[in-house]
Design an enzyme around this catalytic site. Structure first.
Site, PDB file in Angstrom:
ATOM      1  N   PHE A   1      -8.428 -14.979  -6.482  1.00 26.55           N
ATOM      2  CA  PHE A   1      -8.437 -14.040  -5.359  1.00 26.55           C
ATOM      3  C   PHE A   1      -7.080 -14.079  -4.666  1.00 26.55           C
ATOM      4  O   PHE A   1      -6.581 -15.159  -4.332  1.00 26.55           O
ATOM      5  CB  PHE A   1      -9.554 -14.389  -4.376  1.00 26.55           C
TER       6      PHE A   1
ATOM      7  N   GLU B   1      -3.486   2.077  -8.197  1.00 31.14           N
ATOM      8  CA  GLU B   1      -4.326   1.000  -7.678  1.00 31.14           C
ATOM      9  C   GLU B   1      -3.465  -0.216  -7.382  1.00 31.14           C
ATOM     10  O   GLU B   1      -2.457  -0.445  -8.058  1.00 31.14           O
ATOM     11  CB  GLU B   1      -5.352   0.592  -8.741  1.00 31.14           C
ATOM     12  N   ASP B   2      -3.873  -1.004  -6.412  1.00 37.79           N
ATOM     13  CA  ASP B   2      -3.190  -2.257  -6.135  1.00 37.79           C
ATOM     14  C   ASP B   2      -3.531  -3.303  -7.191  1.00 37.79           C
ATOM     15  O   ASP B   2      -2.670  -3.999  -7.705  1.00 37.79           O
ATOM     16  CB  ASP B   2      -3.530  -2.772  -4.736  1.00 37.79           C
TER      17      ASP B   2
ATOM     18  N   ASP C   1      -9.578  -5.523 -11.419  1.00 41.16           N
ATOM     19  CA  ASP C   1     -10.249  -6.692 -11.979  1.00 41.16           C
ATOM     20  C   ASP C   1     -11.446  -6.219 -12.798  1.00 41.16           C
ATOM     21  O   ASP C   1     -11.342  -6.062 -13.997  1.00 41.16           O
ATOM     22  CB  ASP C   1     -10.587  -7.763 -10.933  1.00 41.16           C
TER      23      ASP C   1
ATOM     24  N   LYS D   1      -6.254  -8.127 -13.845  1.00 40.16           N
ATOM     25  CA  LYS D   1      -6.873  -9.404 -14.205  1.00 40.16           C
ATOM     26  C   LYS D   1      -7.562  -9.223 -15.564  1.00 40.16           C
ATOM     27  O   LYS D   1      -8.738  -8.870 -15.633  1.00 40.16           O
ATOM     28  CB  LYS D   1      -7.897  -9.823 -13.149  1.00 40.16           C
TER      29      LYS D   1
ATOM     30  N   GLY E   1      -6.088  -0.641  -0.234  1.00 44.44           N
ATOM     31  CA  GLY E   1      -5.199  -1.628  -0.819  1.00 44.44           C
ATOM     32  C   GLY E   1      -3.892  -1.129  -1.386  1.00 44.44           C
ATOM     33  O   GLY E   1      -2.896  -1.833  -1.363  1.00 44.44           O
TER      34      GLY E   1
END
Length: 179
Positions: free
Chosen positions: A152, A99-100, A103, A131, A46
């Protein structure tokens, strides 16, 4: 609106909004690491687009490594993090894990556990998206581009079962409509 496999996604963030956020993060990182020659560790798959743009805006000396980890199936986290590609020698280096999206934080916790055994000079975490509604770990994310709701999303490296990574914008899952 776009269709990926069986789901529809609606526009959420433009490529311009993403690039502004990336440039802001890069400026912060340059201010903190300008003379330290850090190693950026991109978490595949990602983070590849974000890391590429981040490094193009990082106007200082640096190196790049990748680690491949997987924790998603479909639209939800499995809770289990699998490592497919491990780190090289990072001894006595300033390491920035990129990181992309964060969460649950399970991937970051696993990476942190692995890196604690590598005798690093310093360790920082950078994520384009966070998130906060679902992130409940004690691990500090030092550089966050944008806090987003627990929806999402796909695009700009993020996928739904392999599709959508190549999109320059971010789309979020369309809510089901009651008829």
């Amino acid at each position: 609106m776009i269709q990926l496999h069986d789901l529809q996604f609606q526009p959420y963030l433009s490529s311009e909004e993403i690039q502004e956020t990336v440039q802001t993060l890069a400026s912060s990182l340059v201010a903190d690491y300008q003379d330290k020659n850090p190693i950026f560790v991109g978490v595949l798959n990602g983070a590849f687009m974000f890391l590429s743009d981040l490094l193009q805006n990082f106007n200082a000396s640096c190196e790049v490594e990748f680690v491949k980890m997987k924790s998603y199936e479909g639209t939800s986290s499995t809770g289990e993090v699998k490592i497919d590609l491990d780190f090289s020698d990072l001894t006595n280096r300033h390491v920035i894990v990129v990181e992309d999206i964060v969460d649950t934080g399970n991937t970051l916790v696993k990476i942190n556990e692995l890196l604690q055994t590598k005798n690093l000079k310093s360790l920082a975490f950078c994520s384009l998206f966070l998130k906060p509604e679902v992130y409940d770990k004690d691990l500090e994310i030092n550089y966050v581009g944008m806090a987003i709701p627990n929806k999402f999303i796909v695009g700009y490296g993020l996928d739904y079962n392999g599709l959508g990574r190549n999109l320059p914008e971010i789309y979020q899952l369309k809510e089901a409509q009651n008829d």
